[in-house]
Motif scaffolding. Structure first.
Motif, PDB file in Angstrom:
ATOM      1  N   LYS A   4       0.832  -1.201   0.000  1.00 57.29           N
ATOM      2  CA  LYS A   4       0.000   0.000   0.000  1.00 57.29           C
ATOM      3  C   LYS A   4       0.871   1.257   0.000  1.00 57.29           C
ATOM      4  CE  LYS A   4      -3.452   0.194   2.894  1.00 57.29           C
ATOM      5  NZ  LYS A   4      -4.208   0.388   4.171  1.00 57.29           N
ATOM      6  N   GLN A   5       1.923   1.225   0.810  1.00 56.39           N
ATOM      7  CA  GLN A   5       2.811   2.383   0.888  1.00 56.39           C
ATOM      8  C   GLN A   5       3.539   2.614  -0.425  1.00 56.39           C
ATOM      9  OE1 GLN A   5       5.032   1.011   4.239  1.00 56.39           O
ATOM     10  NE2 GLN A   5       3.787   2.119   5.729  1.00 56.39           N
ATOM     11  N   GLN A   6       3.980   1.531  -1.069  1.00 53.31           N
ATOM     12  CA  GLN A   6       4.677   1.671  -2.339  1.00 53.31           C
ATOM     13  C   GLN A   6       3.755   2.218  -3.414  1.00 53.31           C
ATOM     14  OE1 GLN A   6       6.214  -2.254  -2.989  1.00 53.31           O
ATOM     15  NE2 GLN A   6       8.049  -1.897  -1.753  1.00 53.31           N
ATOM     16  N   GLU A   7       2.519   1.734  -3.456  1.00 60.38           N
ATOM     17  CA  GLU A   7       1.561   2.236  -4.436  1.00 60.38           C
ATOM     18  C   GLU A   7       1.237   3.697  -4.170  1.00 60.38           C
ATOM     19  OE1 GLU A   7      -1.673  -0.419  -4.023  1.00 60.38           O
ATOM     20  OE2 GLU A   7      -0.776  -2.008  -5.262  1.00 60.38           O
ATOM     21  N   ALA A   8       1.118   4.045  -2.896  1.00 65.00           N
ATOM     22  CA  ALA A   8       0.838   5.439  -2.553  1.00 65.00           C
ATOM     23  C   ALA A   8       1.967   6.341  -3.001  1.00 65.00           C
ATOM     24  CB  ALA A   8       0.619   5.570  -1.039  1.00 65.00           C
ATOM     25  N   GLY A   9       3.196   5.824  -2.912  1.00 64.23           N
ATOM     26  CA  GLY A   9       4.346   6.624  -3.323  1.00 64.23           C
ATOM     27  C   GLY A   9       4.290   7.030  -4.768  1.00 64.23           C
ATOM     28  N   HIS A  10       3.644   6.207  -5.612  1.00 62.80           N
ATOM     29  CA  HIS A  10       3.535   6.523  -7.031  1.00 62.80           C
ATOM     30  C   HIS A  10       2.344   7.421  -7.331  1.00 62.80           C
ATOM     31  CE1 HIS A  10       6.721   3.941  -8.579  1.00 62.80           C
ATOM     32  NE2 HIS A  10       6.360   3.034  -7.683  1.00 62.80           N
ATOM     33  N   SER A  11       1.283   7.350  -6.506  1.00 58.95           N
ATOM     34  CA  SER A  11       0.037   7.994  -6.882  1.00 58.95           C
ATOM     35  C   SER A  11      -0.230   9.307  -6.174  1.00 58.95           C
ATOM     36  CB  SER A  11      -1.132   7.031  -6.608  1.00 58.95           C
ATOM     37  OG  SER A  11      -1.192   6.720  -5.214  1.00 58.95           O
ATOM     38  N   ARG A  12       0.373   9.540  -5.025  1.00 62.46           N
ATOM     39  CA  ARG A  12       0.075  10.737  -4.246  1.00 62.46           C
ATOM     40  C   ARG A  12       1.011  11.893  -4.592  1.00 62.46           C
ATOM     41  NH1 ARG A  12      -3.039   9.563   0.571  1.00 62.46           N
ATOM     42  NH2 ARG A  12      -3.502   7.338   0.696  1.00 62.46           N
ATOM     43  N   LYS A  13       0.592  13.078  -4.181  1.00 57.27           N
ATOM     44  CA  LYS A  13       1.474  14.234  -4.337  1.00 57.27           C
ATOM     45  C   LYS A  13       2.729  14.011  -3.509  1.00 57.27           C
ATOM     46  CE  LYS A  13      -2.206  17.691  -4.938  1.00 57.27           C
ATOM     47  NZ  LYS A  13      -2.808  18.917  -4.350  1.00 57.27           N
ATOM     48  N   PRO A  14       3.864  14.466  -3.991  1.00 59.85           N
ATOM     49  CA  PRO A  14       5.102  14.258  -3.212  1.00 59.85           C
ATOM     50  C   PRO A  14       5.138  15.127  -1.969  1.00 59.85           C
ATOM     51  CG  PRO A  14       5.542  15.604  -5.143  1.00 59.85           C
ATOM     52  CD  PRO A  14       4.121  15.123  -5.281  1.00 59.85           C
ATOM     53  N   ASN A  15       5.761  14.605  -0.932  1.00 61.38           N
ATOM     54  CA  ASN A  15       6.066  15.376   0.267  1.00 61.38           C
ATOM     55  C   ASN A  15       7.446  15.992   0.091  1.00 61.38           C
ATOM     56  OD1 ASN A  15       3.734  14.060   1.555  1.00 61.38           O
ATOM     57  ND2 ASN A  15       5.089  12.267   1.690  1.00 61.38           N
ATOM     58  N   VAL A  16       7.743  16.968   0.925  1.00 63.27           N
ATOM     59  CA  VAL A  16       9.085  17.555   0.881  1.00 63.27           C
ATOM     60  C   VAL A  16       9.451  18.033   2.275  1.00 63.27           C
ATOM     61  CG1 VAL A  16       8.211  19.830   0.178  1.00 63.27           C
ATOM     62  CG2 VAL A  16      10.588  19.220  -0.276  1.00 63.27           C
ATOM     63  N   ILE A  17      10.700  17.796   2.653  1.00 60.70           N
ATOM     64  CA  ILE A  17      11.187  18.281   3.947  1.00 60.70           C
ATOM     65  C   ILE A  17      12.469  19.070   3.749  1.00 60.70           C
ATOM     66  CG2 ILE A  17      10.112  16.391   5.213  1.00 60.70           C
ATOM     67  CD1 ILE A  17      12.810  15.091   5.519  1.00 60.70           C
ATOM     68  N   THR A 274       8.981  11.236  -0.763  1.00 58.19           N
ATOM     69  CA  THR A 274       9.398  12.428  -0.018  1.00 58.19           C
ATOM     70  C   THR A 274      10.731  12.949  -0.522  1.00 58.19           C
ATOM     71  OG1 THR A 274       8.222  11.657   1.972  1.00 58.19           O
ATOM     72  CG2 THR A 274       9.900  13.365   2.268  1.00 58.19           C
ATOM     73  N   HIS A 275      10.746  14.192  -0.943  1.00 52.28           N
ATOM     74  CA  HIS A 275      11.993  14.875  -1.278  1.00 52.28           C
ATOM     75  C   HIS A 275      12.644  15.362   0.013  1.00 52.28           C
ATOM     76  CE1 HIS A 275      11.168  15.028  -5.594  1.00 52.28           C
ATOM     77  NE2 HIS A 275       9.960  15.484  -5.329  1.00 52.28           N
ATOM     78  N   ILE A 276      13.944  15.211   0.104  1.00 50.57           N
ATOM     79  CA  ILE A 276      14.710  15.713   1.243  1.00 50.57           C
ATOM     80  C   ILE A 276      15.663  16.790   0.728  1.00 50.57           C
ATOM     81  CG2 ILE A 276      16.351  15.163   3.069  1.00 50.57           C
ATOM     82  CD1 ILE A 276      15.382  12.259   2.905  1.00 50.57           C
ATOM     83  N   ILE A 277      15.579  17.973   1.294  1.00 50.08           N
ATOM     84  CA  ILE A 277      16.486  19.058   0.925  1.00 50.08           C
ATOM     85  C   ILE A 277      17.315  19.415   2.150  1.00 50.08           C
ATOM     86  CG2 ILE A 277      16.712  21.363  -0.049  1.00 50.08           C
ATOM     87  CD1 ILE A 277      13.993  21.079  -1.284  1.00 50.08           C
ATOM     88  N   THR A 336      11.701  24.297  -4.327  1.00 50.62           N
ATOM     89  CA  THR A 336      10.932  23.358  -3.508  1.00 50.62           C
ATOM     90  C   THR A 336       9.523  23.183  -4.068  1.00 50.62           C
ATOM     91  OG1 THR A 336      12.204  24.024  -1.560  1.00 50.62           O
ATOM     92  CG2 THR A 336      10.118  22.886  -1.173  1.00 50.62           C
ATOM     93  N   LEU A 337       8.895  24.266  -4.436  1.00 50.39           N
ATOM     94  CA  LEU A 337       7.559  24.179  -5.040  1.00 50.39           C
ATOM     95  C   LEU A 337       7.624  23.390  -6.343  1.00 50.39           C
ATOM     96  CD1 LEU A 337       6.334  27.848  -4.462  1.00 50.39           C
ATOM     97  CD2 LEU A 337       5.527  25.805  -3.260  1.00 50.39           C
ATOM     98  N   GLY A 338       8.654  23.638  -7.144  1.00 48.76           N
ATOM     99  CA  GLY A 338       8.794  22.951  -8.418  1.00 48.76           C
ATOM    100  C   GLY A 338       8.914  21.452  -8.261  1.00 48.76           C
ATOM    101  N   LEU A 339       9.586  20.998  -7.206  1.00 45.73           N
ATOM    102  CA  LEU A 339       9.698  19.567  -6.948  1.00 45.73           C
ATOM    103  C   LEU A 339       8.336  18.917  -6.743  1.00 45.73           C
ATOM    104  CD1 LEU A 339      12.731  19.568  -4.472  1.00 45.73           C
ATOM    105  CD2 LEU A 339      12.755  18.708  -6.823  1.00 45.73           C
ATOM    106  N   CYS A 340       7.380  19.713  -6.297  1.00 45.01           N
ATOM    107  CA  CYS A 340       6.024  19.212  -6.045  1.00 45.01           C
ATOM    108  C   CYS A 340       5.059  19.581  -7.163  1.00 45.01           C
ATOM    109  CB  CYS A 340       5.519  19.758  -4.715  1.00 45.01           C
ATOM    110  SG  CYS A 340       6.527  19.229  -3.309  1.00 45.01           S
ATOM    111  N   GLY A 341       5.596  20.075  -8.275  1.00 45.50           N
ATOM    112  CA  GLY A 341       4.752  20.403  -9.417  1.00 45.50           C
ATOM    113  C   GLY A 341       3.930  21.658  -9.244  1.00 45.50           C
TER     114      GLY A 341
END
Length: 454
Positions: A4-17, A274-277, A336-341
């Motif tokens: 479920k987590q792997q599928e969510a990783g492909h389908s959901r908006k990305p997180n960023v920290i 999740t993007h890590i900056i 950062t915004l660009g990484l999330c589209g």
């Protein structure tokens, strides 16, 4: 659960920290060549991500950088100096994420409410809720220079709180950050997750250079290898080595905490989306050119680590390696915004460099240089200055009406020979060229400063 987590990783908006320390110069990472320090977790971020090796702090001072980081506005039109308040009407990156359906959270050092240290201890100052940058959750402090006595506050009304952290600042703030990520993982498992933008801002490795014993015991000041631009003056070298022993220990402690964050992202399944900056607000001179701390335009002061990473690197379309992009403080929010589209709003002045990480993002017209400025005088230099550093390795700085520094960083990376007043054609011509480009930056950003010409 894992599927479920792997599928969510492909389908959901990305997180960023965001994870960033204070006064951490770019040179002080093992992946960037420092022989004194070991930073395996940050090194892994660089290996699986993009290391922006030309990143700079356009104003190497805490408050102005943070204002520009959050707003993508240059210091002279946002937070022009130390202990200036972020304008109450100014929106931040958190407002943009909020408007796009994200949860937003901030943990740690703020230093944007304008509190003056000569009026008391900033750790006791309460930042009002309406001056916390629009973050949904905010647990922080205005300023604090005592890593073993760090107070945090947040909430409002009957839910307000203010208490001392029970241990070392970086460890304890990371604990709070990990709790936030754990809750996000639980929401993901329950199919109730919203994408999130979360910030961890710690004061170390800012002075005083105090670290936990388990980190500090590895460093003997006498064995610290100094950079070649630290002059052979006994008291300068001894002070630099003593300070660096604590500084490197603080960085290794921060690196350990980066590893803890990576582990919680992995255990919750959030790492795949999740993007890590990782970055810093400015550097620390530590004896370079006989100087300490920051605010000067030397490399040890202006160069910052800047890495975009995360396990998303294993998906197609994620670039890795080193980027030569001229990343500046105003570019952090748009990127950062660009990484999330999410496209940057019109009021942001910086450049979106997310295409250096994501193949899906279009390349933009990128600047060939970064604008440096100190609109207000500070301890290390008693007058305002402006400057420019270019992608092809030149740096020029000036006071109003008077040239100050000119370095060819390709041939002179430690800035040992100042060519600002060298009449030879190669340097005189380059000086005029950089003065013209600097005047362009001043006009473009609405700044006011008299650049010498010729």
């Amino acid at each position: 659960m894992q599927r479920k987590q792997q599928e969510a990783g492909h389908s959901r908006k990305p997180n960023v920290i965001w994870i960033f320390g204070d006064q951490h110069r770019a040179q002080a990472l093992s992946c960037n060549g420092d022989p004194n320090v070991r930073t395996p977790n940050i090194d892994n971020l660089a290996l699986t991500g993009v290391n922006f090796v030309n990143a700079v702090s356009g104003f190497p001072l805490c408050c102005p950088f943070r204002g520009s980081m959050l707003t993508s506005r240059y210091p002279h039109s946002c937070v022009p100096g130390h202990e200036y308040q972020l304008p109450s009407e100014q929106q931040t990156i958190a407002h943009v994420f909020n408007d796009n359906g994200y949860d937003t959270a901030y943990f740690g050092k703020w230093h944007l409410d304008g509190f003056k240290e000569n009026e008391g201890r900033a750790a006791m100052h309460i930042v009002p809720p309406d001056r916390r940058g629009g973050f949904h959750e905010w647990v922080g402090y205005e300023n604090n220079n005592s890593q073993w006595d760090c107070w945090v506050h947040g909430g409002e009304g009957e839910h307000a709180f203010h208490y001392p952290l029970p241990g070392y600042e970086t460890d304890e703030l990371t604990n709070l950050f990990i709790d936030y990520i754990r809750k996000k993982g639980e929401a993901l498992e329950a199919d109730e997750e919203k994408p999130f933008f979360a910030v961890l801002s710690v004061q170390p490795p800012h002075n005083p250079y105090i670290a936990p014993e388990e980190s500090r015991r590895r460093f003997n000041p006498a064995q610290i290898k100094l950079r070649p631009n630290v002059p052979p003056i006994t008291n300068v070298q001894e002070k630099s080595q003593e300070d660096l022993a604590g500084y490197y220990a603080m960085i290794e402690n921060l690196d350990w905490n980066v590893g803890r964050i990576k582990q919680i992202l992995a255990s919750t399944g959030l790492e795949r989306n999740t993007h890590i900056i990782f970055f810093s607000d400015h550097g620390d001179l530590h004896g370079a050119h006989g100087q300490e701390k920051k605010t000067l335009p030397y490399e040890e002061s202006i160069r910052i680590p800047f890495i975009i990473s995360g396990e998303m690197s294993f998906y197609n379309g994620r670039k890795t390696g080193k980027s030569p992009a001229m990343m500046n403080h105003v570019d952090i929010a748009p990127t950062t915004l660009g990484l999330c589209g999410i496209e940057k709003p019109d009021w942001m002045e910086g450049t979106d460099f997310s295409s250096h990480r994501l193949s899906s993002r279009s390349m933009v017209n990128e600047p060939d240089s970064a604008f440096l400025q100190s609109p207000t005088a500070r301890a290390n230099v008693d007058k305002p200055w402006r400057g420019i550093v270019t992608k092809d390795g030149w740096k020029y700085t000036c006071f109003e009406g008077f040239s100050w520094m000119l370095f060819n960083l390709n041939d002179d990376p430690y800035e040992l020979v100042n060519q600002a007043h060298n009449p030879q054609a190669v340097y005189a011509g380059k000086r005029k060229e950089l003065q013209q480009r600097l005047m362009g930056w001043i006009d473009q950003t609405g700044d006011k400063f008299e650049v010498p010409y010729g």
